[in-house]
Design a protein around this motif. Structure first.
Motif, short mmCIF file in Angstrom:
data_model
loop_
_atom_site.label_atom_id
_atom_site.label_comp_id
_atom_site.label_asym_id
_atom_site.label_seq_id
_atom_site.Cartn_x
_atom_site.Cartn_y
_atom_site.Cartn_z
N ALA A 195 0.94 -1.24 0.13
CA ALA A 195 0.09 0.04 -0.01
C ALA A 195 0.71 1.39 0.14
O ALA A 195 1.88 1.22 0.58
CB ALA A 195 -0.68 -0.05 1.21
N LEU A 196 0.64 2.22 -0.72
CA LEU A 196 1.35 3.56 -0.87
C LEU A 196 0.55 4.76 -0.20
O LEU A 196 1.26 5.66 0.33
CB LEU A 196 1.50 3.85 -2.30
CG LEU A 196 2.60 2.98 -3.05
CD1 LEU A 196 2.42 3.41 -4.53
CD2 LEU A 196 3.92 2.79 -2.32
N ILE A 197 -0.62 4.77 0.12
CA ILE A 197 -1.27 5.68 0.94
C ILE A 197 -2.29 4.97 1.87
O ILE A 197 -2.51 3.89 1.72
CB ILE A 197 -2.09 6.78 0.10
CG1 ILE A 197 -3.07 5.81 -0.63
CG2 ILE A 197 -1.26 7.43 -0.83
CD1 ILE A 197 -4.08 6.70 -1.56
N GLY A 198 -2.70 5.58 2.90
CA GLY A 198 -3.38 5.08 4.08
C GLY A 198 -4.98 5.23 3.48
O GLY A 198 -5.30 6.00 2.51
N SER A 199 -5.83 4.31 4.00
CA SER A 199 -7.07 3.96 3.38
C SER A 199 -7.84 5.32 3.73
O SER A 199 -8.90 5.51 2.85
CB SER A 199 -7.72 2.76 3.93
OG SER A 199 -7.79 2.86 5.10
N GLU A 200 -7.75 5.92 4.64
CA GLU A 200 -8.48 7.08 5.27
C GLU A 200 -8.32 8.38 4.07
O GLU A 200 -9.27 8.94 3.67
CB GLU A 200 -8.48 7.95 6.55
CG GLU A 200 -6.81 8.40 6.83
CD GLU A 200 -5.61 7.06 7.10
OE1 GLU A 200 -6.16 5.97 6.99
OE2 GLU A 200 -4.65 7.88 6.52
N VAL A 201 -7.09 8.33 3.52
CA VAL A 201 -7.00 9.23 2.46
C VAL A 201 -7.69 8.88 1.02
O VAL A 201 -8.34 9.73 0.43
CB VAL A 201 -5.44 9.49 2.11
CG1 VAL A 201 -4.96 10.56 0.86
CG2 VAL A 201 -4.56 10.02 3.36
N PHE A 202 -7.53 7.71 0.71
CA PHE A 202 -8.31 7.06 -0.39
C PHE A 202 -9.86 7.24 -0.32
O PHE A 202 -10.28 7.81 -1.19
CB PHE A 202 -7.85 5.62 -0.54
CG PHE A 202 -8.54 4.97 -1.88
CD1 PHE A 202 -7.85 5.22 -3.04
CD2 PHE A 202 -9.67 4.43 -1.80
CE1 PHE A 202 -8.24 4.87 -4.28
CE2 PHE A 202 -10.28 3.76 -2.93
CZ PHE A 202 -9.60 4.18 -4.13
N LEU A 203 -10.25 7.14 0.95
CA LEU A 203 -11.69 6.99 1.05
C LEU A 203 -12.12 8.56 0.99
O LEU A 203 -13.32 9.09 0.30
CB LEU A 203 -12.07 6.53 2.58
CG LEU A 203 -11.98 4.99 2.51
CD1 LEU A 203 -12.43 4.68 3.99
CD2 LEU A 203 -12.96 4.23 1.58
N ARG A 204 -11.06 9.69 1.60
CA ARG A 204 -11.43 11.12 1.47
C ARG A 204 -11.54 11.50 0.02
O ARG A 204 -12.56 12.16 -0.45
CB ARG A 204 -10.43 11.69 2.32
CG ARG A 204 -10.71 13.14 2.59
CD ARG A 204 -11.83 13.54 3.69
NE ARG A 204 -12.15 14.73 3.59
CZ ARG A 204 -13.41 15.04 2.88
NH1 ARG A 204 -14.25 14.10 2.57
NH2 ARG A 204 -13.80 16.41 2.97
N ALA A 205 -10.67 10.87 -0.77
CA ALA A 205 -10.67 11.26 -2.12
C ALA A 205 -11.87 10.88 -2.93
O ALA A 205 -12.45 11.50 -3.75
CB ALA A 205 -9.27 10.61 -2.94
#
Ligand SMILES: [Zn+2]
Length: 311
Positions: A195-205
């Motif tokens: 994984a390269l980013i946190g899932s919270e960042v992905f969900l926010r996007a």
């Protein structure tokens, strides 16, 4: 001629071609075959034609099944790796694995940062990347397209699940080129990658994407002030027009995307349509809507028409 399949790869065309040659008394000799004089020999030529057509389809299907098998074992042997990753070096007999491409991964994180923290739009991000002369993924293009940015922002690979078998090519009767279609989600095969980013960042996007509010190349400080936001299409080139305002918010207008220098550099289809003042166009359209809505007869006939359709 070497083989009957040199005549045509499609068996369906071979027979009429052979018939036509025969009608004009042209003799066809296949070097790798005895002359087709008897019925048996003609049958042999025809059977070969069918097999030649069948073989590549069979090889492709077998290769596809092989790739799917290895994907299910966690080895991605097909597909381009998502931007930010690359295939690791391997020995001849080793199965391929994916590793992080540090440089591209940094760019990918920057894209998410711009989108989530700074609330830039996909188009604005594409501009930023092009201006910084960052090489876009997959070569070919010399500029970043907003669709590439969107593809990155929605790719679940960055939270550790790279999905294979997501797309298939579909050729419809009226189309000349096959179209890429997304398969049903249950057909996708997940391969675990770093994984390269946190899932919270992905969900926010994804939340921001769903809400649809970002800043354009020029910050859209009051999106509610464009009445026809996302509804205006350029009369010259049919592209969607973007809603913009000047930095101080005094001027609001719609702008044809065909006038975007980064996009048209490659497409060679610059659109000369000038920007359109938003207050002026909004006023004209609004006046029209008001006049339509204040005509009871028109409303009644429109309602009746709709009612008929619904029935
Ligand atoms: Zn245009």
């Amino acid at each position: 001629m070497q083989d009957p399949d040199r005549l045509s790869r499609k068996y369906a065309y071979q027979v009429p071609l052979l018939e036509e040659f025969k009608r004009w008394q042209v003799n066809i000799r296949f070097l790798k075959q005895p002359p087709a004089e008897s019925d048996e020999q003609r049958l042999l030529v025809q059977i070969q034609g069918v097999i030649v057509e069948y073989e590549p389809a069979r090889i492709m299907e077998r290769a596809r099944r092989g790739r799917l098998y290895w994907a299910r074992q966690g080895h991605p042997v097909c597909g381009r790796v998502p931007y930010g990753y690359r295939y690791a070096q391997r020995e001849r007999n080793e199965r391929p694995t994916v590793e992080v491409d540090a440089e591209a991964a940094q760019v990918m994180r920057q894209i998410f940062g711009w989108y989530v923290t700074d609330r830039l739009s996909g188009q604005h991000i594409a501009h930023q990347l092009t201006n910084r002369e960052i090489v876009p993924p997959r070569g070919g293009r010399s500029y970043w397209d907003p669709s590439t940015v969107k593809f990155i922002l929605t790719n679940e690979a960055y939270v550790g699940s790279w999905y294979l078998n997501r797309f298939r090519m579909e050729l419809r009767a009226e189309q000349r080129r096959p179209r890429v279609c997304v398969r049903q989600r249950q057909e996708w095969i997940a391969v675990t990658i770093p994984a390269l980013i946190g899932s919270e960042v992905f969900l926010r996007a994804q939340e921001i994407r769903a809400s649809g509010y970002h800043q354009g190349p020029w910050p859209l400080t009051h999106p509610e002030t464009h009445l026809l936001r996302r509804l205006v299409v350029c009369g010259n080139c049919n592209r969607a027009m973007t809603s913009l305002n000047s930095t101080n918010g005094d001027h609001r207008y719609y702008w044809c995307r065909g006038a975007d220098p980064h996009r048209i550099m490659a497409e060679r289809s610059w659109c000369p349509h000038p920007t359109v003042s938003s207050p002026e166009l909004d006023a004209i359209v609004w006046a029209d809507v008001v006049s339509l809505l204040s005509d009871p007869e028109l409303l009644l006939s429109a309602w009746q028409e709709q009612h008929q359709i619904d029935k």
